[in-house]
Design an enzyme around this catalytic site. Sequence first.
Site, mmCIF file in Angstrom:
data_model
loop_
_atom_site.group_PDB
_atom_site.id
_atom_site.type_symbol
_atom_site.label_atom_id
_atom_site.label_comp_id
_atom_site.label_asym_id
_atom_site.label_seq_id
_atom_site.Cartn_x
_atom_site.Cartn_y
_atom_site.Cartn_z
ATOM 1 N N GLU A 128 50.743 -38.111 -45.866
ATOM 2 C CA GLU A 128 51.982 -37.606 -45.291
ATOM 3 C C GLU A 128 53.016 -37.438 -46.419
ATOM 4 O OE1 GLU A 128 53.783 -39.931 -42.168
ATOM 5 O OE2 GLU A 128 55.256 -38.382 -41.792
ATOM 6 N N HIS A 304 55.978 -51.171 -36.462
ATOM 7 C CA HIS A 304 56.328 -49.750 -36.576
ATOM 8 C C HIS A 304 55.068 -48.900 -36.754
ATOM 9 C CE1 HIS A 304 59.003 -46.369 -37.847
ATOM 10 N NE2 HIS A 304 57.930 -46.020 -38.545
ATOM 11 N N GLU A 305 54.242 -49.282 -37.722
ATOM 12 C CA GLU A 305 53.051 -48.460 -37.987
ATOM 13 C C GLU A 305 52.097 -48.511 -36.807
ATOM 14 O OE1 GLU A 305 53.605 -46.608 -40.399
ATOM 15 O OE2 GLU A 305 55.135 -47.832 -41.365
ATOM 16 N N GLU A 327 59.555 -40.430 -35.870
ATOM 17 C CA GLU A 327 60.170 -41.524 -36.631
ATOM 18 C C GLU A 327 61.335 -42.184 -35.891
ATOM 19 O OE1 GLU A 327 58.608 -42.878 -38.751
ATOM 20 O OE2 GLU A 327 57.270 -41.373 -39.613
#
Length: 869
Positions: A128, A304-305, A327
Amino acid sequence: MKTDLPQSFRRLEYRPPIYTFDQVELDIALDPVRTIVKSRLEVLPGQGFEVGAPLVLVGQELEFISLRINGQAHRQFELTPETLTIQGLPNDGKDVFTVEIICVCAPEKNTSLMGLYVSNGNFFTQCEAEGFRKITYFLDRPDVMARYRVTLRARESECPVLLSNGNLLGTEQLPHGWHSATWEDPFPKPSYLFALVAGKLECIEETITTSSGAKKLLQIWVEPHDLPKTRHAMDSLIASIHWDEKRFGLELDLERFMIVAVGDFNMGAMENKGLNIFNTKFVLAQPETATDADFANIESVVAHEYFHNWTGNRVTCQDWFQLSLKEGLTVFRDQEFSADQMGSESGRAVKRIEDVRLLRQLQFPEDAGPMAHPIRPDEYQEINNFYTVTVYEKGSEVVRMYQTLLGKDGFRKGMDLYFKRHDGQAVTCDDFLAAMADANNRDLSQFRNWYSQAGTPRVKVQEQYDAVNKQFHLTLTQSCGPSPGQPEKKPFHIPLKMRLITAGNDQAEQLLELTQASQTWTFDGIEERPVLSINRNFSAPVNLDFEQSEADLLTLFNGDDDPFNRWEAGQKLAMRMILNHRLPDAKLIEAYRNVLLDPNLDPAFKDLALTLPVETYLYEQCSSVDPQQIFTARRAFRQEIAKQLQLEWAALYQQMQTPGPFQPDAVSAGKRALKNLALSMLLDADVTTWAPMAVNQYRIADNMTDRYAALAALVMNGAKAAQECLVDFFSRFAKEPLVIDKWFALQSSRPPVDGLDLTLVDVKRLREHPAFKLNNPNRVRSVIHAFCSNNPASFHQADGSGYEFWADSVLALDPINPQVAARLARALDRWRLFAQPYQNKMKAALEKVAACQTLSPDVKEVVGKALGN
Ligand code: B3K
Ligand code: ZN
């Protein structure tokens, strides 16, 4: 005419892909010097298909070897440094056909840490946003989603472990000491979620049962000597999995989920499908080497991931302009998760305050500067520059506002509809808004302005109490200053939680929706003049323009039932006084004392209430910044709090001890935070008297939080013993790179003490230190970023020496790692806000960088926009 104007990409120029892929097969023979990548792509017409259109693949820094179509060598193609254009497609591209490409890349030479690279002898990828094109020629865009089957080959002695996305199909022994592993990911994904890892790694693993009763294998892979530091990350992963099931009904969809830690990494972590790759900083923790803040960060980054698995991976972005779709939403989810983990209402408030502090310190300045952009940008030159606090943190605030407007249940309904409609698709921010609106039967059209307009809105608050009619009138007027390319703004839809605080305590909290430029509300039956508590819990990311009296602010600081606004009132009082070069008066000192002594308040809250706004946030309140004056005023203000409350600090230091084995939970961490604030205040009040206590804490500490805090207190206050402790710290932790990062960062962020500033000299010395490496992002951040971004008083020197150091560092870093260089380049964004001579010296430094002929697009965009080109 030849022009060297940078190329811009525009949101409105989006076109659906002409071709797309169904199945992708990769066969990768790993070698640090020459990795051979064979790909087999099943190509079919895409949504934007045009008969006869060539297939244009992108590739970067690749050595092209061969091309076959439907099994036959194919010669109708054209190669440029960035593209492989294939013509003469079978049946004009109308039927499905296969493309086979062989190419070579050079992982060891890859210092950009994008694509395939080597770190400490092991192989890792980062794709990414646009790194996959450095591995093979591809349709490297998020709206091309395909199923991947990947075979990795390597010498077994060098790479015993071979990992990729999805499920392991099998392994094989090969001749000459090579072996292979084949992985298959059942879920279609864009190329940016591809990952491979290979090398000498070991894992801890655990099997868990998810809500549907399925068994899942969880693994955390690290270098063997780091295995004892993985427990906290594993616990955080398990907690995240359960939380997402409970709060959003979202279950882990793969048989196995892996996290791998790497010491060379451009950012925090990456959500590759089933194979998350993490900066070691956000995986490895033991009480002896990691602070409470590290433990908390690991928990939130792991979460988060993991949460991206649904918000980002199952439903992904149509194009990179939509980045905040995944995000902003995922930051909101990780913030909610961390708040729930705090275990109490007051703990939640502490987390909220921390998040807002970060937003204001970093995002508000960005939104007022040359790189300001809406959370869904309209234009970029280099997408890597748009992984910003605006896209992430303001994006999260925008998602939070849906929840504020629709309620928790309404928000959940919107999420359910979003997944029902879009699972397996690449979509836009508009799709998310539509799901929220439709699920709740609400018209959210004005809410779209949050996506299209940059800048922090300002809300002017005017209050009027009518004692005769027992009425309170509240007028709110919104405005938003110009941003690059956006001179005028339309009104936002702003949810503001408010409450009138009265002696009778009879007014409930209400939600006002400010949608017009100006609106007035009248509240009846208000028996006496109330104190207004507005934007409670920071319900909207705005600046309030509210000349509330110091008496009212004190009332709120002494007892607003909204802990956020209670904290906020204290911050406002301190800010006003510091900016007016005043010291805290007796009333404020008394209020601070009451907060410190209140047995009902969390230690973590007390710590935040007594922590002053950072200098960079104070800058934003000025029209012309003199950094040295602000530093001096803030320092004097703090010293006064330190001195006036010396007895309280000394008592707290004893009361907040946490005997027994180290626990990273929020309550113990809060006590340590307050104890260590007390310690630093004591040294600030009288360094000679209190330094020995800090030295003692440094020596006997059994955990990094206390040891580091003691060292920091000594260093920051210029204590004589500081040097000796720094030497000890380095030798004690010489084998722990993450701790050595702290050692570097602490010295680079030491502000001037008693007018003596040697930091730049020290920082230059640290840059020559044998343990400093310009190609390791963590080290660069701990020395160079720490100095340029976290040490304003030493960085902003009237002779411009700090800025020269900045320019030299950006130029030295850029050829090695443009992403890290571009981050550093942002440190001078706000140059126009500064008084002379700073402003001119900053401009000169920016011009020096801009004049370099070989700048990366990353740095070029940042300095170009800063200079207004
Ligand atoms: N999605 C990645 C960020 C990738 C940054 C590329 N320059 C990590 C995250 O936000 O979870
Ligand atoms: Zn993310």
